[in-house]
Motif scaffolding. Structure first.
Motif, short mmCIF file in Angstrom:
data_model
loop_
_atom_site.label_atom_id
_atom_site.label_comp_id
_atom_site.label_asym_id
_atom_site.label_seq_id
_atom_site.Cartn_x
_atom_site.Cartn_y
_atom_site.Cartn_z
N SER A 1 0.85 -1.18 0.00
CA SER A 1 0.00 0.00 0.00
C SER A 1 0.89 1.23 0.00
O SER A 1 1.11 1.87 1.02
N SER A 2 1.42 1.49 -1.14
CA SER A 2 2.30 2.66 -1.20
C SER A 2 1.49 3.86 -1.64
O SER A 2 1.78 4.50 -2.63
N MET A 3 0.46 4.12 -0.92
CA MET A 3 -0.40 5.24 -1.25
C MET A 3 0.45 6.51 -1.22
O MET A 3 1.35 6.64 -0.43
N MET A 4 0.07 7.38 -2.09
CA MET A 4 0.84 8.59 -2.14
C MET A 4 0.73 9.33 -0.83
O MET A 4 -0.34 9.55 -0.30
N PHE A 5 1.83 9.62 -0.32
CA PHE A 5 1.92 10.39 0.91
C PHE A 5 1.23 11.73 0.64
O PHE A 5 1.44 12.34 -0.38
N SER A 6 0.40 12.16 1.57
CA SER A 6 -0.44 13.30 1.24
C SER A 6 0.39 14.54 0.91
O SER A 6 0.07 15.30 0.02
N ALA A 7 1.48 14.74 1.66
CA ALA A 7 2.31 15.90 1.37
C ALA A 7 2.88 15.80 -0.03
O ALA A 7 3.06 16.79 -0.73
N ASP B 1 -4.73 -1.52 -13.11
CA ASP B 1 -5.26 -0.95 -11.86
C ASP B 1 -4.28 -1.07 -10.68
O ASP B 1 -4.63 -0.74 -9.56
N ASP B 2 -3.10 -1.51 -10.96
CA ASP B 2 -2.14 -1.69 -9.87
C ASP B 2 -1.29 -0.42 -9.69
O ASP B 2 -0.06 -0.44 -9.81
N LEU B 3 -1.97 0.65 -9.41
CA LEU B 3 -1.25 1.93 -9.27
C LEU B 3 -0.21 1.86 -8.16
O LEU B 3 0.90 2.37 -8.28
N GLU B 4 -0.59 1.18 -7.09
CA GLU B 4 0.35 1.12 -5.96
C GLU B 4 1.63 0.41 -6.34
O GLU B 4 2.74 0.81 -5.96
N GLY B 5 1.45 -0.67 -7.09
CA GLY B 5 2.62 -1.43 -7.53
C GLY B 5 3.53 -0.57 -8.42
O GLY B 5 4.75 -0.57 -8.28
N ILE B 6 2.87 0.16 -9.31
CA ILE B 6 3.66 1.00 -10.23
C ILE B 6 4.37 2.11 -9.47
O ILE B 6 5.56 2.39 -9.69
#
Ligand SMILES: C[S@@+](CC[C@H](N)C(=O)[O-])C[C@H]1O[C@@H](n2cnc3c(N)ncnc32)[C@H](O)[C@@H]1O
Length: 515
Positions: A20-26, A389-394
């Motif tokens: 889950s490498s969601m984009m860090f909000s900052a 759909d694997d945005l996190e992977g990318i």
């Protein structure tokens, strides 16, 4: 093959497919604010170098070995000059030059000028001077060695490429002018090399002759090893092993066997030297307590990996790897581990020291776990290896990699199987150019100033397309947040010389070689 990522996963650290490498909000905010920004000039800062690595660090200090001094190359200017001026007499000189990387000494640099009348390149043919006269010099070869010199000469001249920034000399014994010399930190002593050549006649065969009485030791930092080819790619066998077991074992620490070779000379331009070094250095970068870096571990996503490996096989490999992964992380030369760095966001990790690391220690080194993709291939690579759909992977793939500076900035270097991809950015980094910039204490996070990475347009575009910041943008944001750049005074690696281009070339070649 059990992969590094699986190993990380096993440790509960990273799940590449499911990460889950969601984009860090900052990070997201930054992107919003800066997408159209002209990304800052990263050359301007005086503490920002143009390159990632340092040739000098290709072999770490721990690989600078003590070996017997008895046949050290002398440091006497007069001796060197004499030898240099004594131009090669061989009738078949081109076939009798051994392409062993012989180190040189400061004095040789002056000698070079006398000998170098061949135009543009720094170029010298300098014979090492371990013996006082020609006869004893030749006698130092075994009979077998000498018998191969049937083409008429017993001269062994060595082509010595050098560049100022390759030069390292440490005087072992100044009273006796005995020095230990290094070419890019690779120590050489004459008695560690046995030269054998059978191929001065046609054909290119070679014979290896092992030097007697030298015990071959395989220790974790034995290096470098070059086999079956010389720097030019000529057919030759060269095997050079050094280790660093300490003074008490210095008589037994080395075995090296080489063979003179036939064929083309390699030049002594920066590029040639780097090409030559590449041959040596590209091979042996991971401590032997890790799995073979040559293994094909194209780690992209979990599912691919899963389908590639049968369950049974995997279990077996896991067992094997459990032992191997103890201690150093791949690529790292010091004891570190990956830990969460939650202050950077969810599922962010960093590298933490498990030992005290003295300033200037080589902490990380290149391995061919790194995989380089030309900028024109990155998109297709992503398409072929990640679901749409694997945005996190990318994102993970992109953020764990990096781009070097020009002229190497046309490659994306993926470090999905190398732990360098976990190193976070700081404006007060404790690592740089692969080395510790100051004493690092056990438990501290290892950090880099990402400003030194390249930030070409294609990389900016692809990162933004997938919603992440480039390395340089991370650094820039840090800067904007008021983190002043700071390098410790302990840091004494000179990166102000003009070797930037050389280093980049080396990197570029390295990258090509591992593709
Ligand atoms: C090479 S990775 C480092 C490992 C990363 N923490 C991870 O676990 O994937 C680079 C990414 O780490 C994060 N990062 C590194 N240093 C940072 C910093 N100083 N501030 C915020 N994010 C940082 C950014 O998301 C960046 O894209």
């Amino acid at each position: 093959m059990f992969s590094l990522a699986q190993s990380f996963q096993r440790q509960g650290l990273v799940g590449l497919g499911a990460i889950s490498s969601m984009m860090f909000s900052a990070e997201a905010e930054y992107l919003d604010a800066n997408l159209k920004d002209n990304v800052a000039d990263h050359d301007g800062d005086d503490d920002v170098s143009h390159d990632l690595t340092d040739l000098d660090s290709c072999v770490g200090e721990e690989e600078q070995h003590n070996v017997s001094k008895k046949n050290d190359i002398g440091c006497n200017m007069h001796q060197v000059k004499e030898l240099v001026n004594e131009k090669p007499q061989q009738q078949h000189m081109d076939r009798e030059i051994g392409f062993l990387d012989i180190p040189y000494e400061r004095d040789n640099l002056e000698a070079r000028n006398e000998y170098q009348n061949d135009g543009t390149e720094d170029h010298a043919k300098v014979r090492p001077v371990p013996y006082e006269d020609e006869k004893s010099y030749e006698d130092s070869f075994t009979n077998k060695d000498r018998s191969v010199s049937e083409s008429g000469s017993h001269h062994f001249l060595f082509e010595i490429p050098y560049e100022d920034d390759n030069l390292k000399v440490s005087m072992e014994d100044s009273m006796n002018s005995v020095g230990k010399v290094f070419l890019n930190d690779i120590p050489f002593e004459y008695d560690t090399v046995t030269t054998s050549s059978e191929s001065f006649t046609q054909g290119g065969d070679y014979t290896e002759v092992e030097e007697e009485g030298h015990e071959l030791r395989h220790e974790r930092d034995v290096m470098p090893i070059v086999e079956e080819t010389d720097f030019d790619g000529d057919e030759v066998a060269v095997r050079t092993l050094f280790n660093s077991l300490g003074d008490e074992q210095e008589e037994s620490v080395t075995e090296s066997k080489g063979s003179n070779t036939c064929g083309k000379d390699y030049g002594s331009s920066t590029e040639d030297i780097l090409a030559a070094l590449l041959e040596r250095l590209g091979e042996t970068k991971v401590p032997t307590n890790h799995k073979n870096e040559n293994e094909d571990v194209p780690l992209i996503n979990d599912e691919d990996e899963t389908s590639r490996v049968e369950d049974g096989e995997r279990e077996e490999e896991e067992e094997e790897d459990e032992e191997e992964d103890v201690g150093w992380l791949p690529g790292f030369r010091v004891d570190v581990e990956v830990r969460p760095t939650s202050h950077l966001g969810e599922n962010q990790y960093g590298i933490f020291a498990l030992q005290n690391i003295p300033a200037n220690t080589l902490v990380w080194d290149w391995t061919n776990r790194l995989q380089a993709y030309h900028c024109s291939e990155v998109e297709s690579y992503i398409r072929n290896n990640f679901r749409d759909d694997d945005l996190e992977g990318i994102q993970t793939f992109l953020r764990r990699g990096f781009v070097l500076r020009a002229p190497s900035d046309n490659h994306f270097v993926s470090s999905m199987t190398d732990s360098i991809g976990f190193m976070n950015c700081s404006m007060s980094p404790n690592c740089r150019h692969q080395r510790a910039t100051r004493d690092i204490h056990e438990g501290e996070e290892l950090t880099l100033d990402y400003s030194f990475y390249g930030n070409p347009g294609w990389y900016v575009a692809i990162c933004h397309k997938y919603g992440i910041m480039t390395s340089c943008e991370i650094a820039e944001r840090q800067s904007k947040l008021g983190h002043n750049r700071f390098l410790s005074a302990d840091y004494n690696i000179d990166d102000t010389d003009d070797s930037v281009l050389a280093k980049n070339l080396w990197l570029e070649k390295y990258i090509s070689s591992i593709r």
